[in-house]
Design an enzyme around this catalytic site. Structure first.
Site, mmCIF file in Angstrom:
data_model
loop_
_atom_site.group_PDB
_atom_site.id
_atom_site.type_symbol
_atom_site.label_atom_id
_atom_site.label_comp_id
_atom_site.label_asym_id
_atom_site.label_seq_id
_atom_site.Cartn_x
_atom_site.Cartn_y
_atom_site.Cartn_z
ATOM 1 N N ALA A 66 -1.567 23.090 -14.109
ATOM 2 C CA ALA A 66 -1.152 24.623 -14.008
ATOM 3 C C ALA A 66 0.252 24.430 -14.216
ATOM 4 O O ALA A 66 0.963 23.473 -13.974
ATOM 5 C CB ALA A 66 -1.684 25.308 -12.752
ATOM 6 N N GLY A 111 -4.517 20.788 -12.543
ATOM 7 C CA GLY A 111 -5.704 21.387 -13.339
ATOM 8 C C GLY A 111 -6.141 20.827 -14.488
ATOM 9 O O GLY A 111 -7.088 20.944 -15.024
ATOM 10 N N GLU A 114 -8.920 18.707 -13.152
ATOM 11 C CA GLU A 114 -10.048 19.771 -12.903
ATOM 12 C C GLU A 114 -10.629 20.208 -14.022
ATOM 13 O O GLU A 114 -11.896 20.380 -14.061
ATOM 14 C CB GLU A 114 -9.303 20.776 -12.095
ATOM 15 C CG GLU A 114 -8.781 20.412 -10.645
ATOM 16 C CD GLU A 114 -7.974 21.420 -10.063
ATOM 17 O OE1 GLU A 114 -6.868 21.812 -10.662
ATOM 18 O OE2 GLU A 114 -8.040 21.770 -9.032
ATOM 19 N N GLU A 134 -1.142 18.399 -6.043
ATOM 20 C CA GLU A 134 -0.930 19.498 -5.600
ATOM 21 C C GLU A 134 -0.244 19.489 -4.173
ATOM 22 O O GLU A 134 0.867 20.299 -4.078
ATOM 23 C CB GLU A 134 -2.059 20.494 -5.508
ATOM 24 C CG GLU A 134 -2.473 21.032 -6.839
ATOM 25 C CD GLU A 134 -3.350 20.219 -7.602
ATOM 26 O OE1 GLU A 134 -3.701 18.885 -7.207
ATOM 27 O OE2 GLU A 134 -4.199 20.515 -8.566
#
Ligand code: CAA
Length: 260
Positions: A66, A111, A114, A134
């Site tokens: 992200a 992300g 993911e 993260e």
């Protein structure tokens, strides 16, 4: 919708989505995720698309997570909402009727890892790197990483990756079952397209019902999953492609599937 952050094309039944922010290593900001949602919702109802491929632009990164700059000023309410925006799109990808292949051409971090886990099959280039960094940013994985990564590689490897925030290379990803195949970068798209083409040659409804049965089974008990399998198996016998596939076998010829 005009796309600024992704590229989408369809050829021979294969829809290819390229995340296209190479200057930010294809990090997912709100604009990119919004475009991704738009294209995924179009693909879901497009019978011309039998297989979907997701990759990243350039030779360095699939998706580096992200967008940290955009995330850095969020408050808890905004953080939760952003997490749900990403989660929802990734769930839509996971639930696409068509199979989705991730062509992981470099960094698949946060992300990005993911996103790859929301796909059905992952192929990686030799230079690919995977991780959930993260906790090094003071957050948890937020686009499904605590759930899907665990289901892909098991809780031991998922917890090691998530607690340490460390990166693993493509060979280690292959060893732990995070990817199905590793190839030189110059061969990645050929390998992915070969796989996609093989799938497009099969009966589309049977492929989609197989995906639905596998996905449903992963999220329920085996008795319920097996019962669902019986239903989709029976449903196949209402298709023209079942008649064609079995006639072709008996007549010793190649089947000509129509998706009906
Ligand atoms: N968000 C925003 N920008 C990013 C980014 C990200 N996730 N990852 C890379 N970039 C940007 C860099 O800021 C840099 O921009 P500038 O040229 O404007 O400075 C550009 O991309 C190139 O990156 P680097 O110069 O850092 O390239 P590098 O080769 O030295 O390092 C890297 C590559 C190791 C991937 C490094 O960029 C990095 O660590 N990126 C962040 C990875 C990360 O932490 N991802 C998780 C994000 S959080 C998340 O995803 C939460 C969630 O679950 C949804």
């Amino acid at each position: 919708m005009d796309y600024q952050n992704i590229i989408y094309s369809v050829s021979d039944g294969i829809g290819t989505i390229t995340i296209n922010r190479p200057k930010a290593l294809n990090a997912l900001n709100l604009a990119t995720v919004t475009e991704l949602k738009d294209v995924v919702e179009k693909i879901a109802v497009d019978p011309a698309v039998q297989v979907v491929v997701i990759t990243g632009s350039g030779e360095k990164s699939f998706v580096a997570g992200a967008d940290i700059v955009e995330m850095s000023t969020k408050n808890p309410t905004e953080g939760r909402a952003w997490g749900m925006v990403g989660q929802n799109v990734f769930t839509e990808i996971e639930n696409l009727p068509q199979p989705v292949i991730a062509a992981i051409n470099g960094f698949a971090l946060g992300g990005g890892c993911e996103l790859s886990c929301a796909c059905d099959i992952r192929y990686a280039s030799e230079n690919a790197k995977f991780g959930q960094p993260e906790v090094g940013l003071g957050i948890t994985p937020g686009f499904g990483g605590t759930q899907r990564l665990t289901r892909v590689v098991g809780r031991g490897y998922a917890k090691e990756l998530i607690y340490t925030g460390g990166m693993i290379d493509a060979q280690e990803a292959l060893r732990i079952g995070l990817v199905n195949k590793v190839v030189p970068q110059s061969e990645l798209m050929d390998a992915v397209m070969k796989l996609a083409k093989t799938i497009t040659k099969k009966a589309p409804v049977a492929v989609q019902l197989s995906k639905a049965a596998i996905n449903r089974g992963i999220n329920c008990d085996v008795v319920t999953g097996i019962a669902y399998e019986a239903e989709v198996f029976g449903l196949c016998f209402s298709t023209a492609d079942q008649k064609e596939g079995m006639s072709a076998f008996v007549e010793k010829r190649k089947p000509a599937f129509t998706g009906k």
